[in-house]
Scaffold this motif. Structure first.
Motif: not given
Length: 396
Positions: A270-271, A265, A267, A131, A241-244
């Motif tokens: 993402q960001n 999905s 990770i 995450y 509430n983000n990918y974990w």
């Protein structure tokens, strides 16, 4: 120098549910995502969150992990205020080494390390999750609510809920009103991520109390958190509430790797400014031969691909021979898949050789996966592959 907070990473567990993958190394050191190790996520989150002091509590088969952590400059955690410190068990008295017996006991054993930094708050982390998280935002909420403990929580699929500590909260204040550790029949799917921020003065008191009890698991989820709730302490949930992904099982590990094959999905997409750092291998570029066929894969540097590969994650230094067919598979570093091998719905360990013509296939990815251990040779003379010590069929 007094610090607002420090972080402790719990990285000593055996990770038995990962079966053959942790037979020779601790779970946080298991490779992930083509070029990383699982612990890189927690370490990078610490760096990116501005934490200057990190203690890493190690115990089971720590050699590979310690070697990896020796390159702490990659996480920018080398500084005069604290930096990165490895904290293995040690001999406290003439009775010998006192091993870490649980998560809270591991922290208790390192009270002296914590005290020397004089923190106001202590961040406790699991070192085996995937995450990206800014812990400084969690600290802000912790301070604003004047919490004794703040616990990061995430919604998990109902079918997985029994694997986690589960919380019930007041929907308006996010105050925790109930907690149950891994119940057989869950009544909520809001799970503890195993990430806590404590007021150090409060946590120290509870650690000392726990050590005086005759019967204790020496564990945060089973002892410390229930004790604090029972005493009416202020515990709040920090909603994530983000990918974990908790990669505690072969299935979840396989799923998390294959999640990288989908943009929504992945990770790492993402960001992207929140980088995950690791030790660079300085391997040569990836080579894909003209005979190769590759579709929807993550391929790392140093690989040589001559066969057909689809929907798979291939780590650095892997060689896949001509005529080999690979699908829905995770292949860990420096493994050789020889010509005409067929592998599907599997995880193949590091530095392993799958010989010419070997078939390692599960036709039911929703029910079973094939797992091959590290540093082994799988020969075609093995007729019943699933029954051998180094190859397992693992149900979901």
């Amino acid at each position: 120098m007094k610090q607002k907070w420090i972080a402790l990473l719990l990285a000593g567990g055996r990770g038995t549910r990962l079966n053959l993958l942790t037979k020779s190394l601790v779970k946080p050191a298991v490779p992930f995502g083509g070029k990383y190790r699982i612990i890189d996520f927690a370490l990078s989150n610490c760096k990116n969150s501005g934490i200057e002091t990190v203690g890493i509590l190690t115990q089971y088969r720590p050699y590979v992990l310690h070697s990896h952590l020796g390159h702490c400059n990659y996480w920018n955690l080398y500084n005069r205020y604290g930096g990165l410190t490895i904290l293995p068990p040690f001999q406290r008295s003439n009775s010998g080494v006192e091993w870490y017996e649980g998560t809270s006991h591991a922290v208790f054993q390192n009270i002296e390390f914590i005290e020397q930094h004089k923190p106001e708050h202590v961040l406790i982390l699991s070192a085996d999750q995937i995450y990206k998280m800014d812990y400084s935002l969690m600290l802000e909420q912790h301070i604003e609510t004047k919490a004794d403990c703040t616990m990061a929580v995430v919604e998990v699929p109902w079918e997985d809920a029994s694997r986690f500590g589960l919380v019930k909260i007041d929907d308006e204040s996010y105050k925790i009103i109930d907690f149950e550790e891994k119940p057989e029949n869950p009544t909520t799917n809001l799970a503890s991520m195993g990430i806590y921020i404590f007021k150090w003065s409060v946590l120290k008191e509870y650690l000392l109390q726990e050590e005086q009890k005759e019967f204790t698991h020496r564990d945060f989820g089973k002892d410390i958190i229930p004790s604090m709730l029972g005493a009416g302490m202020e515990l709040f949930a920090y909603y994530f509430n983000n990918y974990w992904k908790d990669v505690g099982t072969v299935r979840s590990y396989w799923d998390a790797n294959l999640d990288l094959l989908h943009r929504e999905s992945n990770i790492f997409l993402q960001n992207p400014e929140w980088r995950i750092h690791t030790v660079e291998s300085n391997a040569p570029p990836l080579f894909v031969d003209e005979s190769a066929k590759v579709h929807n894969c993550l391929l790392s540097e140093g690989c040589e691909i001559y066969g057909t590969i689809e929907k798979s994650v291939v780590y650095s230094g892997v060689k896949i021979g001509k005529g080999a067919r690979i699908k829905n598979t995770v292949i860990l570093p420096n493994t050789i898949i020889e010509e005409n091998a067929w592998i599907e719905n599997a995880v193949i360990g590091s530095q392993t050789v799958v010989k010419n013509g070997v078939i390692i296939v599960s036709k039911d990815p929703n029910g079973h996966l094939m797992v091959v251990g590290n540093n082994v040779t799988v020969d075609p003379s093995i007729h019943d592959i699933g029954s051998k010590n180094n190859v397992l069929t693992v149900s979901s």
